[in-house]
Design an enzyme around this catalytic site. Structure first.
Site, PDB file in Angstrom:
ATOM      1  N   LYS A 152      10.544 -17.010  -9.971  1.00  0.00           N
ATOM      2  CA  LYS A 152       9.044 -15.959 -10.854  1.00  0.00           C
ATOM      3  C   LYS A 152       8.309 -16.756 -12.072  1.00  0.00           C
ATOM      4  O   LYS A 152       8.867 -16.805 -12.452  1.00  0.00           O
ATOM      5  CB  LYS A 152       9.970 -14.763 -11.303  1.00  0.00           C
ATOM      6  CG  LYS A 152       9.561 -13.828 -12.052  1.00  0.00           C
ATOM      7  CD  LYS A 152      10.180 -12.503 -12.454  1.00  0.00           C
ATOM      8  CE  LYS A 152       9.665 -11.750 -13.484  1.00  0.00           C
ATOM      9  NZ  LYS A 152      10.565 -11.374 -14.569  1.00  0.00           N
TER      10      LYS A 152
ATOM     11  N   PRO B 166      -3.290 -12.026  10.086  1.00  0.00           N
ATOM     12  CA  PRO B 166      -3.668 -11.449  11.328  1.00  0.00           C
ATOM     13  C   PRO B 166      -4.202 -10.168  11.955  1.00  0.00           C
ATOM     14  O   PRO B 166      -3.380  -9.190  11.218  1.00  0.00           O
ATOM     15  CB  PRO B 166      -2.772 -12.016  12.135  1.00  0.00           C
ATOM     16  CG  PRO B 166      -1.189 -12.058  11.342  1.00  0.00           C
ATOM     17  CD  PRO B 166      -1.837 -12.165   9.773  1.00  0.00           C
TER      18      PRO B 166
ATOM     19  N   LYS C 113     -11.165  -3.028  19.190  1.00  0.00           N
ATOM     20  CA  LYS C 113     -10.383  -3.320  19.157  1.00  0.00           C
ATOM     21  C   LYS C 113      -9.191  -2.944  20.694  1.00  0.00           C
ATOM     22  O   LYS C 113      -8.020  -3.006  20.586  1.00  0.00           O
ATOM     23  CB  LYS C 113      -8.664  -2.564  18.025  1.00  0.00           C
ATOM     24  CG  LYS C 113      -9.146  -3.276  16.987  1.00  0.00           C
ATOM     25  CD  LYS C 113      -8.640  -3.275  15.869  1.00  0.00           C
ATOM     26  CE  LYS C 113      -8.838  -2.823  14.287  1.00  0.00           C
ATOM     27  NZ  LYS C 113      -7.692  -3.151  13.341  1.00  0.00           N
TER      28      LYS C 113
ATOM     29  N   ASN D 170       0.833  -1.190  -0.189  1.00  0.00           N
ATOM     30  CA  ASN D 170      -0.447  -0.216  -0.049  1.00  0.00           C
ATOM     31  C   ASN D 170       0.847   1.460   0.155  1.00  0.00           C
ATOM     32  O   ASN D 170       1.828   1.132  -0.436  1.00  0.00           O
ATOM     33  CB  ASN D 170      -1.031  -0.056   1.476  1.00  0.00           C
ATOM     34  CG  ASN D 170      -0.562  -0.089   2.719  1.00  0.00           C
ATOM     35  OD1 ASN D 170       0.412   1.333   2.682  1.00  0.00           O
ATOM     36  ND2 ASN D 170      -0.395  -1.200   2.985  1.00  0.00           N
TER      37      ASN D 170
ATOM     38  N   LYS E 279     -13.459   1.226  16.026  1.00  0.00           N
ATOM     39  CA  LYS E 279     -12.228   0.304  16.397  1.00  0.00           C
ATOM     40  C   LYS E 279     -11.844   0.927  17.494  1.00  0.00           C
ATOM     41  O   LYS E 279     -11.028  -0.341  18.457  1.00  0.00           O
ATOM     42  CB  LYS E 279     -11.212   1.359  15.233  1.00  0.00           C
ATOM     43  CG  LYS E 279     -11.649   0.355  13.773  1.00  0.00           C
ATOM     44  CD  LYS E 279     -10.409   1.093  12.800  1.00  0.00           C
ATOM     45  CE  LYS E 279     -11.108   0.461  11.132  1.00  0.00           C
ATOM     46  NZ  LYS E 279     -10.641   1.532  10.618  1.00  0.00           N
TER      47      LYS E 279
ATOM     48  N   ILE F 267      -2.941  -7.249  13.920  1.00  0.00           N
ATOM     49  CA  ILE F 267      -2.260  -7.255  15.408  1.00  0.00           C
ATOM     50  C   ILE F 267      -2.636  -6.802  16.218  1.00  0.00           C
ATOM     51  O   ILE F 267      -2.704  -7.131  17.123  1.00  0.00           O
ATOM     52  CB  ILE F 267      -0.597  -6.854  14.443  1.00  0.00           C
ATOM     53  CG1 ILE F 267      -0.544  -7.790  13.362  1.00  0.00           C
ATOM     54  CG2 ILE F 267       0.166  -7.072  16.098  1.00  0.00           C
ATOM     55  CD1 ILE F 267       1.171  -6.908  12.473  1.00  0.00           C
TER      56      ILE F 267
ATOM     57  N   PHE G  23      -4.257   3.451  15.167  1.00  0.00           N
ATOM     58  CA  PHE G  23      -4.317   4.310  13.576  1.00  0.00           C
ATOM     59  C   PHE G  23      -5.559   3.788  12.789  1.00  0.00           C
ATOM     60  O   PHE G  23      -6.037   2.692  13.386  1.00  0.00           O
ATOM     61  CB  PHE G  23      -3.425   5.026  12.784  1.00  0.00           C
ATOM     62  CG  PHE G  23      -2.462   6.126  13.630  1.00  0.00           C
ATOM     63  CD1 PHE G  23      -1.508   5.729  14.696  1.00  0.00           C
ATOM     64  CD2 PHE G  23      -2.753   6.799  13.130  1.00  0.00           C
ATOM     65  CE1 PHE G  23      -1.028   6.846  15.002  1.00  0.00           C
ATOM     66  CE2 PHE G  23      -2.040   8.199  13.272  1.00  0.00           C
ATOM     67  CZ  PHE G  23      -0.738   7.840  13.984  1.00  0.00           C
TER      68      PHE G  23
ATOM     69  N   ASP H 251      -4.115  -6.351   4.660  1.00  0.00           N
ATOM     70  CA  ASP H 251      -5.710  -6.646   5.669  1.00  0.00           C
ATOM     71  C   ASP H 251      -5.416  -8.020   4.580  1.00  0.00           C
ATOM     72  O   ASP H 251      -5.743  -8.805   5.740  1.00  0.00           O
ATOM     73  CB  ASP H 251      -6.659  -6.348   5.600  1.00  0.00           C
ATOM     74  CG  ASP H 251      -6.465  -4.938   6.296  1.00  0.00           C
ATOM     75  OD1 ASP H 251      -6.198  -4.792   7.607  1.00  0.00           O
ATOM     76  OD2 ASP H 251      -7.459  -4.003   5.574  1.00  0.00           O
TER      77      ASP H 251
HETATM   78  N1  CTP Z   1      -3.976  -2.794  11.960  1.00  0.00           N
HETATM   79  C1  CTP Z   1      -3.372  -4.811  12.391  1.00  0.00           C
HETATM   80  N2  CTP Z   1      -3.324  -5.265  11.927  1.00  0.00           N
HETATM   81  C2  CTP Z   1      -3.835  -5.249  10.520  1.00  0.00           C
HETATM   82  C3  CTP Z   1      -4.815  -4.404  10.208  1.00  0.00           C
HETATM   83  C4  CTP Z   1      -4.456  -3.659  10.950  1.00  0.00           C
HETATM   84  O1  CTP Z   1      -2.689  -3.658  13.634  1.00  0.00           O
HETATM   85  N3  CTP Z   1      -3.840  -6.586  10.283  1.00  0.00           N
HETATM   86  C5  CTP Z   1      -4.147  -1.824  12.823  1.00  0.00           C
HETATM   87  C6  CTP Z   1      -3.373  -0.672  11.661  1.00  0.00           C
HETATM   88  O2  CTP Z   1      -1.774  -0.565  12.561  1.00  0.00           O
HETATM   89  C7  CTP Z   1      -3.932   0.661  12.510  1.00  0.00           C
HETATM   90  C8  CTP Z   1      -5.691  -0.331  12.502  1.00  0.00           C
HETATM   91  O3  CTP Z   1      -5.095  -1.691  13.165  1.00  0.00           O
HETATM   92  O4  CTP Z   1      -3.575   1.303  13.711  1.00  0.00           O
HETATM   93  C9  CTP Z   1      -6.157  -0.021  12.180  1.00  0.00           C
HETATM   94  O5  CTP Z   1      -6.405  -0.346  10.445  1.00  0.00           O
HETATM   95  P1  CTP Z   1      -7.541  -0.011   9.333  1.00  0.00           P
HETATM   96  O6  CTP Z   1      -6.671  -0.643   7.855  1.00  0.00           O
HETATM   97  O7  CTP Z   1      -7.656   1.385   8.971  1.00  0.00           O
HETATM   98  O8  CTP Z   1      -8.523  -1.019  10.064  1.00  0.00           O
HETATM   99  P2  CTP Z   1      -8.386  -2.015   9.704  1.00  0.00           P
HETATM  100  O9  CTP Z   1      -8.764  -2.460  11.552  1.00  0.00           O
HETATM  101  O10 CTP Z   1      -8.189  -3.044   9.352  1.00  0.00           O
HETATM  102  O11 CTP Z   1      -9.974  -1.830   9.071  1.00  0.00           O
HETATM  103  P3  CTP Z   1     -10.394  -1.716   7.489  1.00  0.00           P
HETATM  104  O12 CTP Z   1      -9.408  -2.021   7.180  1.00  0.00           O
HETATM  105  O13 CTP Z   1     -11.893  -2.397   7.718  1.00  0.00           O
HETATM  106  O14 CTP Z   1     -10.830   0.013   7.981  1.00  0.00           O
END
Ligand code: CTP
Length: 408
Positions: A290, A306, A343, A211, A339, A308, A325, A280
């Site tokens: 490759k 997962p 969380k 990303n 969130k 985290i 965040f 995600d």
């Molecule tokens: N995060 C994480 N592990 C993941 C995805 C997200 O620890 N696999 C943490 C990010 O570091 C951040 C927070 O979750 O602090 C929110 O991330 P965000 O991508 O905005 O939210 P998601 O929980 O993934 O939800 P969505 O994508 O559905 O908005």
């Protein structure tokens, strides 16, 4: 704190080493940061670089003489030290280090150091044999016992064509120690874990899913926490940024690697801030070689990584603070609050990624901070200032602050 250097009186003592010319760049940078820089040179330093260079760059007269006939200078050896917010000695020769270790005051610089009650930072720079000599080693121990901060020299090729320890440390590092000396130490004693950057989920050795995260916000949080006295570990996905001085960097690539590193370190930390943009999903299969374009399956099968932060929330210890965040493009408050609860977070910083100047890769940010006590919109500002404002909020939530508030 918008800029820790602005308006600060910084005395820079330059001594007789070939590395003296490097400090000209330091003075120039501090002047740009709006610090009030006064340079004091030992007589031998003036053989390496002209006082005029420092005068022009700092915009202030350079002092070299202990006893000057000029009326305004007669007490320079006291007034410079008395008024300083910080004294930096760079480069510091073995001779000046020996004098400082023993409390000598036979030139303007050593006298200024004795007269100051401000912090003193020393950057040794000399031939590596001189640096490793037991006399110098002992003198450096004495400086530390006196409460001075000694920044270890760098290792590498020196002007004398020998290699080893003794090079003047890099400005990026010294600048962080200066900033730390000028900052409140309200994170002293806290073990802090920050995550930053994207993760990379490989398809084959050449391709990956990722990303747009640059890591700037997480690196700013780590930098700011170090300045405020925290013991900081930064778990970072791939980023072009260099690790801030004083921060322990753990590099990872994938979300699963980040998961392992974070859960391992978080057990020992009082504050965890998850600024990383974790992927995600990852490709279900990682090919060892490759994949040729004719053989690529155009339908990519993904599997969940997962979460985290969710796991950290489940395992949160008593007294541990967990900050998340959220990257959102609409309904910031609603999504952030969801969130925060889901969380098990103490605080969440919600980013509006639909706006260029506050989203991915930008130098600036504007976040909405949400905690159990409500939401607060931070101003639009640099990511470093945003980091400082987030730490202000975290400090107010630390158990010690809560106890203080109760007692008060
Ligand atoms: N995060 C994480 N592990 C993941 C995805 C997200 O620890 N696999 C943490 C990010 O570091 C951040 C927070 O979750 O602090 C929110 O991330 P965000 O991508 O905005 O939210 P998601 O929980 O993934 O939800 P969505 O994508 O559905 O908005």
């Amino acid at each position: 704190m918008q800029n820790v250097f602005a308006g600060k009186k910084i005395v820079i003592g330059v001594t007789g080493s070939i590395a003296a010319f490097k400090v000209a760049g330091w003075v120039s940078d501090l002047a740009k940061e709006e610090a009030l820089v006064s340079v004091v040179m030992t007589p031998s330093a003036t053989k390496f670089i002209a006082p005029l260079t420092f005068a022009a760059l700092s915009g202030n007269d350079v002092s070299t003489e202990m006893f000057s006939a000029a009326k305004e200078d007669t007490m320079a050896h006291i007034s410079l030290g008395r008024e300083a917010d910080i004294v930096l000695i760079a480069p510091a020769t073995a001779n000046t280090i020996a004098k400082l270790a023993n409390g000598f005051a036979d030139d303007l610089l050593t006298t200024t150091v004795l007269a100051t009650r401000a912090g003193v930072l020393v950057c040794p720079a000399m031939n590596s044999r001189m640096y490793s000599h037991p006399a110098t080693r002992q003198n450096i121990v004495k400086l530390k016992e006196l409460g001075y901060t000694v920044i270890d020299p760098a290792c590498g090729m020196m002007a004398c064509k020998e290699e080893g320890d003794g090079r003047l440390p890099e400005w990026e590092e010294v600048k962080e120690y200066l900033a730390k000396s000028l900052s409140p130490q309200d994170l002293q004693g806290q073990r802090i874990l920050v995550t930053a950057g994207p993760t990379r989920e490989p398809l084959d050795p050449a391709r990956f899913l990722s990303n747009r995260s640059s890591g700037k916000m997480g690196y700013a949080l780590a930098r700011s926490a170090f300045r405020r006295g925290g013991a900081v570990t930064l778990v970072s996905g791939p980023s072009t940024l260099s690790c801030p001085a004083g921060v322990n960097l753990v590099k990872v690539q994938t979300a699963v690697e980040m998961y392992d590193a974070v859960l391992d370190h978080a057990r020992h930390c009082s504050v965890v801030i998850k600024a990383a943009a974790v992927a995600d999903y990852r490709p279900e299969k990682m090919y060892e070689h490759k994949v040729k374009k004719e053989h690529i399956d155009t339908r990519l099968i993904l599997e969940r990584n997962p979460d985290i932060l969710l796991e950290l929330g489940k395992r949160k210890k008593a007294g541990q603070l967990l900050v998340g965040f959220a990257a959102e493009s609409k309904n910031l408050r609603q999504e952030g609050t969801k969130k925060l609860h889901n969380k098990n977070l103490d605080l969440i910083a919600v980013n509006d990624i639909s706006v260029d100047r506050t989203g991915f890769e930008a130098e600036t940010n504007q976040v909405l901070l949400i905690s159990a006590s409500g939401a607060e919109s931070l101003p639009y500002t640099s990511k470093l200032h945003t980091a400082d404002l987030i730490w202000d909020r975290v400090v107010s939530l630390l158990p010690a602050s809560a106890e203080k508030a109760e007692q008060g």
